[in-house]
Design an enzyme around this catalytic site. Structure first.
Site, mmCIF file in Angstrom:
data_model
loop_
_atom_site.group_PDB
_atom_site.id
_atom_site.type_symbol
_atom_site.label_atom_id
_atom_site.label_comp_id
_atom_site.label_asym_id
_atom_site.label_seq_id
_atom_site.Cartn_x
_atom_site.Cartn_y
_atom_site.Cartn_z
ATOM 1 N N ASP A 1 -3.633 -10.983 25.188
ATOM 2 C CA ASP A 1 -4.423 -9.765 24.962
ATOM 3 C C ASP A 1 -5.837 -10.161 24.552
ATOM 4 O O ASP A 1 -6.030 -10.819 23.518
ATOM 5 C CB ASP A 1 -3.768 -8.927 23.852
ATOM 6 C CG ASP A 1 -4.479 -7.586 23.624
ATOM 7 O OD1 ASP A 1 -5.469 -7.293 24.317
ATOM 8 O OD2 ASP A 1 -4.016 -6.834 22.741
ATOM 9 N N LYS B 1 -0.009 3.415 23.708
ATOM 10 C CA LYS B 1 -0.156 3.555 22.252
ATOM 11 C C LYS B 1 -0.391 5.026 21.965
ATOM 12 O O LYS B 1 -1.427 5.567 22.344
ATOM 13 C CB LYS B 1 -1.383 2.786 21.762
ATOM 14 C CG LYS B 1 -1.185 1.313 21.556
ATOM 15 C CD LYS B 1 -2.446 0.702 20.983
ATOM 16 C CE LYS B 1 -2.346 -0.806 21.032
ATOM 17 N NZ LYS B 1 -3.656 -1.435 20.765
ATOM 18 N N SER C 1 2.926 -9.708 18.353
ATOM 19 C CA SER C 1 1.534 -9.996 18.678
ATOM 20 C C SER C 1 1.024 -11.044 17.699
ATOM 21 O O SER C 1 1.048 -10.820 16.486
ATOM 22 C CB SER C 1 0.724 -8.696 18.566
ATOM 23 O OG SER C 1 -0.641 -8.931 18.783
ATOM 24 N N LYS D 1 3.117 -12.364 22.395
ATOM 25 C CA LYS D 1 1.779 -12.009 22.905
ATOM 26 C C LYS D 1 0.757 -12.781 22.095
ATOM 27 O O LYS D 1 0.755 -12.701 20.863
ATOM 28 C CB LYS D 1 1.574 -10.496 22.771
ATOM 29 C CG LYS D 1 0.139 -10.004 22.792
ATOM 30 C CD LYS D 1 0.095 -8.487 22.917
ATOM 31 C CE LYS D 1 -0.981 -7.864 22.050
ATOM 32 N NZ LYS D 1 -1.013 -6.382 22.162
ATOM 33 N N LEU D 2 -0.098 -13.530 22.794
ATOM 34 C CA LEU D 2 -1.153 -14.284 22.118
ATOM 35 C C LEU D 2 -2.460 -13.524 22.243
ATOM 36 O O LEU D 2 -2.866 -13.138 23.346
ATOM 37 C CB LEU D 2 -1.325 -15.663 22.751
ATOM 38 C CG LEU D 2 -0.103 -16.586 22.795
ATOM 39 C CD1 LEU D 2 -0.503 -17.928 23.428
ATOM 40 C CD2 LEU D 2 0.474 -16.806 21.395
ATOM 41 N N LYS D 3 -3.136 -13.335 21.140
ATOM 42 C CA LYS D 3 -4.486 -12.799 21.187
ATOM 43 C C LYS D 3 -5.400 -13.903 21.707
ATOM 44 O O LYS D 3 -5.279 -15.072 21.279
ATOM 45 C CB LYS D 3 -4.926 -12.374 19.787
ATOM 46 C CG LYS D 3 -4.176 -11.146 19.273
ATOM 47 C CD LYS D 3 -4.545 -9.914 20.090
ATOM 48 C CE LYS D 3 -4.138 -8.636 19.386
ATOM 49 N NZ LYS D 3 -4.535 -7.442 20.161
ATOM 50 N N ASP E 1 -5.073 -1.424 27.941
ATOM 51 C CA ASP E 1 -4.817 -0.851 26.624
ATOM 52 C C ASP E 1 -5.983 0.107 26.340
ATOM 53 O O ASP E 1 -5.905 1.308 26.638
ATOM 54 C CB ASP E 1 -4.710 -1.998 25.591
ATOM 55 C CG ASP E 1 -4.600 -1.537 24.141
ATOM 56 O OD1 ASP E 1 -4.640 -0.324 23.877
ATOM 57 O OD2 ASP E 1 -4.494 -2.396 23.232
ATOM 58 N N ASN F 1 -8.506 -7.886 24.199
ATOM 59 C CA ASN F 1 -9.272 -6.839 23.514
ATOM 60 C C ASN F 1 -10.732 -6.797 23.974
ATOM 61 O O ASN F 1 -11.649 -6.813 23.141
ATOM 62 C CB ASN F 1 -9.187 -6.993 21.992
ATOM 63 C CG ASN F 1 -7.812 -6.647 21.441
ATOM 64 O OD1 ASN F 1 -7.086 -7.532 20.988
ATOM 65 N ND2 ASN F 1 -7.427 -5.392 21.480
ATOM 66 N N GLY G 1 1.169 -1.411 19.668
ATOM 67 C CA GLY G 1 1.232 -1.154 18.235
ATOM 68 C C GLY G 1 -0.150 -1.204 17.630
ATOM 69 O O GLY G 1 -1.092 -1.732 18.224
ATOM 70 N N GLU H 1 -3.793 -8.465 28.973
ATOM 71 C CA GLU H 1 -4.101 -7.123 28.483
ATOM 72 C C GLU H 1 -5.598 -6.982 28.228
ATOM 73 O O GLU H 1 -6.191 -7.818 27.539
ATOM 74 C CB GLU H 1 -3.293 -6.918 27.185
ATOM 75 C CG GLU H 1 -3.377 -5.546 26.560
ATOM 76 C CD GLU H 1 -2.499 -5.476 25.285
ATOM 77 O OE1 GLU H 1 -1.586 -6.319 25.114
ATOM 78 O OE2 GLU H 1 -2.746 -4.588 24.462
HETATM 79 O O1 OSB Z 1 -4.890 -4.536 21.037
HETATM 80 O O2 OSB Z 1 -2.806 -4.321 20.885
HETATM 81 C C1 OSB Z 1 -3.904 -4.401 20.339
HETATM 82 C C2 OSB Z 1 -3.421 -4.378 16.542
HETATM 83 C C3 OSB Z 1 -4.496 -3.607 16.161
HETATM 84 C C4 OSB Z 1 -5.377 -3.149 17.106
HETATM 85 C C5 OSB Z 1 -5.172 -3.451 18.453
HETATM 86 C C6 OSB Z 1 -4.090 -4.204 18.856
HETATM 87 C C7 OSB Z 1 -3.215 -4.704 17.871
HETATM 88 C C8 OSB Z 1 -2.096 -5.587 18.172
HETATM 89 C C9 OSB Z 1 -0.958 -5.617 17.183
HETATM 90 O O3 OSB Z 1 -2.050 -6.343 19.101
HETATM 91 C C10 OSB Z 1 0.193 -4.812 17.646
HETATM 92 C C11 OSB Z 1 1.217 -4.596 16.552
HETATM 93 O O4 OSB Z 1 2.013 -5.488 16.324
HETATM 94 O O5 OSB Z 1 1.202 -3.520 15.923
HETATM 95 MG MG MG Z 2 -4.231 -4.554 23.042
#
Ligand code: OSB
Ligand code: MG
Length: 368
Positions: free
Chosen positions: A189, A263, A135, A161-163, A239, A191, A291, A214
């Site tokens: 992702d 998760k 990520s 995976k690109l935020k 998620d 969020n 994660g 995501e």
């Molecule tokens: O949305 O998946 C998520 C980390 C912290 C909180 C939310 C997320 C994440 C990650 C990192 O995307 C995932 C990892 O490498 O642990």
């Molecule tokens: Mg996520």
């Protein structure tokens, strides 16, 4: 089993670099490590809350509070405790799934260590190694992002995976595709950073052949995701919205997602995570292991979970070095894009006492 008590370690672990998402920037990982002491031995749990309630409603100090005041006391005095009994015993307490998951993980670890059985064996793992993705946080510039992605691909990561967030979506995706080609498994992702009104912008991701997008919309907006799924071609993965197997079944039935990020913390533990795997598999919906920047403890359990047959996409199960210069366990090391599934009793890993001591800012003993 009988619970004698839980030692809560408040841990602050420096990250190798800042990790920026649409909800904030992390430079250290501040979480709880639980030493769960029972009459058959001890087990280790990890509470994956973030320090502020920005990813979900839970946060680390709140988790410590609910563990100390409500969750540990709810298990006290029982003589028939085991991993499977934890979540039902805590059912009267609403929410707080990450805190509950941590306690379940520690009790399950104690149970399995005493029985000489691994998490992998207990959960139903069918592989001895799992393919790994990474990520990649939001960066200040495209060149910086391309350097980071190139570094991860050189290390062997099998999926990127690109935020994303409004203003950092189509251009970074386009740049990664142009530089690294169409062969790279790529997903994004958000969020929860978008609204249904952004559907046209999200549809601009369609040409890039992403594995999934995501959680584009807010946590409670399951129906909105079903509407969005009709307006974009990229498969939608949930998620934040999925907090139980029942939620997963409902979201799938509504057409709100065609992939699920599992998760364990978010859903109340590894046993509920396995139920989500089962529900999704029954619907032919692929899942992958998300994660929460876990230490080696949570990573060990996540890798065991990711070895179940329905986990058909690479997870956010990166190597220790992606997060920490020094993990609190022996590090997980990437080999050919994979992590090995621990096979020893329980988690198959333990905290290195001196390492845990160095990153622990405070401990408290909660009697069982
Ligand atoms: O949305 O998946 C998520 C980390 C912290 C909180 C939310 C997320 C994440 C990650 C990192 O995307 C995932 C990892 O490498 O642990
Ligand atoms: Mg996520």
């Amino acid at each position: 089993m009988k619970l004698e008590g839980v030692e809560i370690h408040h841990v602050s672990l420096p990250l190798v670099g800042p990790f920026r998402t649409s909800f904030g920037t992390q430079t250290t990982r501040d979480l709880l490590v639980l030493r769960v002491v029972t009459d058959v031995g001890e087990g280790w749990g990890e509470c994956v809350t973030m320090p502020s309630p920005l990813y979900s409603a839970e946060y680390t100090e709140g988790a410590a509070d609910v563990l100390r005041r409500f969750l540990v006391p709810a298990l006290a005095g029982r003589s028939d405790l085991d991993g499977a009994a934890v979540l039902p015993a805590l059912a009267a307490v609403k929410g707080h799934r990450m805190a509950k998951a941590a306690l379940e993980m520690g009790v399950l670890d104690a149970e399995l260590r005493a029985a000489g059985r691994s998490f992998a064996r207990e959960l139903g793992a069918v592989h001895d190694r799992v393919p790994c993705g990474v990520s990649v946080g939001i960066m200040d510039s495209i060149p910086e992002l391309l350097d980071a992605v190139g570094g991860y691909l050189d290390e062997g990561y099998l999926r990127i995976k690109l935020k994303i967030e409004p203003g950092w979506d189509v251009e970074p995706v386009r740049a990664v595709r142009e530089r690294f080609g169409d062969g790279v498994l790529l997903q994004v992702d958000a969020n929860t950073a978008y609204t249904l009104g952004d559907a046209a912008q999200l549809a601009r991701l369609d040409p890039f052949d992403l594995l999934l997008v995501e959680q584009p919309l807010e946590e409670e907006d399951v129906l909105g995701h079903a509407d969005l799924a009709k307006l974009v071609r990229t498969p939608i993965c949930l998620d934040e919205s999925i907090t139980s197997a029942r939620d997963a079944a409902a979201a799938i039935r509504l057409g709100a997602c065609s992939v699920v990020n599992v998760k364990p913390g978010r859903v109340g533990g590894y046993l509920e995570a396995r139920r989500i795997h089962d529900v999704a598999a029954a619907h032919g919906v692929p899942v992958w292991c998300g994660g929460m920047l876990e230490t080696g403890l949570g990573r060990a359990a996540n890798v065991a979970l990711a070895a179940l047959p329905g986990f058909t996409l690479p997870g956010d199960t990166s190597a220790s070095g992606r997060y920490y210069r020094e993990d609190i366990t022996e590090p997980f090391v990437l080999a050919d894009g994979h992590l090995a599934v621990p096979q020893g009793p329980g988690l198959g890993v333990l905290p290195v006492p001196e390492r845990l001591a160095v990153v622990t800012t405070r401990t408290e003993w909660v009697p069982g």
